[in-house]
Design a protein around this motif. Structure first.
Motif, PDB file in Angstrom:
ATOM      1  N   GLU A   1       0.826  -1.211   0.000  1.00 57.79           N
ATOM      2  CA  GLU A   1       0.000   0.000   0.000  1.00 57.79           C
ATOM      3  C   GLU A   1       0.859   1.260   0.000  1.00 57.79           C
TER       4      GLU A   1
ATOM      5  N   ASN B   1      -6.273   5.287   6.461  1.00 58.34           N
ATOM      6  CA  ASN B   1      -7.362   4.905   7.359  1.00 58.34           C
ATOM      7  C   ASN B   1      -7.702   3.418   7.296  1.00 58.34           C
ATOM      8  N   ASP B   2      -7.628   2.831   6.119  1.00 57.08           N
ATOM      9  CA  ASP B   2      -8.042   1.437   5.945  1.00 57.08           C
ATOM     10  C   ASP B   2      -7.032   0.428   6.480  1.00 57.08           C
TER      11      ASP B   2
END
Length: 202
Positions: A125, A188-189
């Motif tokens: 990510e 956030n995820d």
């Protein structure tokens, strides 16, 4: 919500012949054992950076060092140690940096992985964010960028995670250190629940 007060920091100098390196020291704390733990970790890392300059191997190497406090609030300290070494006759000196982030109540040194929920693919990510910024900023990398390291250097600000690469790690020396800020809201995820990023959320 009440937040912990900023820690009190003062400069401490490591001084030897041909060497003067300033590091921060937590001078007072409601958690003295935690302060001592942080100070040991900071000094140990400064010594490692000094060793990277070749100071101990060469009488012709001069070393200076300083630091930058990036965050000191909400029970967190995030800083960057900066050490520069120059050996007589070299084309240029070399600068080495290391980011350190601590929880002030425990003195725990936070790793990159600890910012995220266990098991989430945080490397992939974060690498997406870095790749996008490399493309946007047209950074001339040595090789096509694929991934950050799982222990990539970083520091925190009040609203961002900043990943960085050393000289020659990503691009030619002339382009210097490469920094990649990523908003905490974009994480956030994958952020750890009730972790470091959550402490900065509000």
């Amino acid at each position: 919500m009440l937040h912990p007060l900023p820690a009190q920091l003062e400069p401490y100098v490591i001084r030897k012949p041909r060497l003067e390196v300033y590091v921060p020291q937590v001078s007072s704390s409601s958690h003295p054992e935690a302060a001592a733990k942080m100070n040991r970790a900071i000094r140990d890392q400064a010594v490692k950076l000094i060793q990277m300059t070749g100071y101990e191997e060469s009488q012709d190497t001069e070393v200076t060092g300083t630091y930058e406090i990036k965050l000191n609030e909400r029970g967190l300290i995030s800083l960057v140690l900066i050490v520069y070494g120059y050996t007589k006759g070299a084309a240029h000196g070399m600068t080495y940096q290391r980011g350190l982030t601590f929880q002030t109540d425990s003195g725990q040194l936070i790793t990159l992985a600890q910012l995220f929920e266990p098991g989430v693919p945080y490397v992939a990510e974060l690498s997406k964010h870095v790749a996008a910024q490399i493309k946007q900023r047209q950074i001339p990398t040595f090789e096509p960028f694929k991934s950050i390291d799982k222990n990539q250097d970083f520091y925190m600000t009040d609203k961002a995670l900043v990943l960085f690469f050393g000289l020659y790690d990503l691009a030619p020396y002339v382009y210097g250190f490469q920094y990649f800020p990523i908003s905490i809201y974009d994480l956030n995820d994958i952020k750890a629940e009730n972790g470091v990023i959550d402490a900065l959320w509000y």
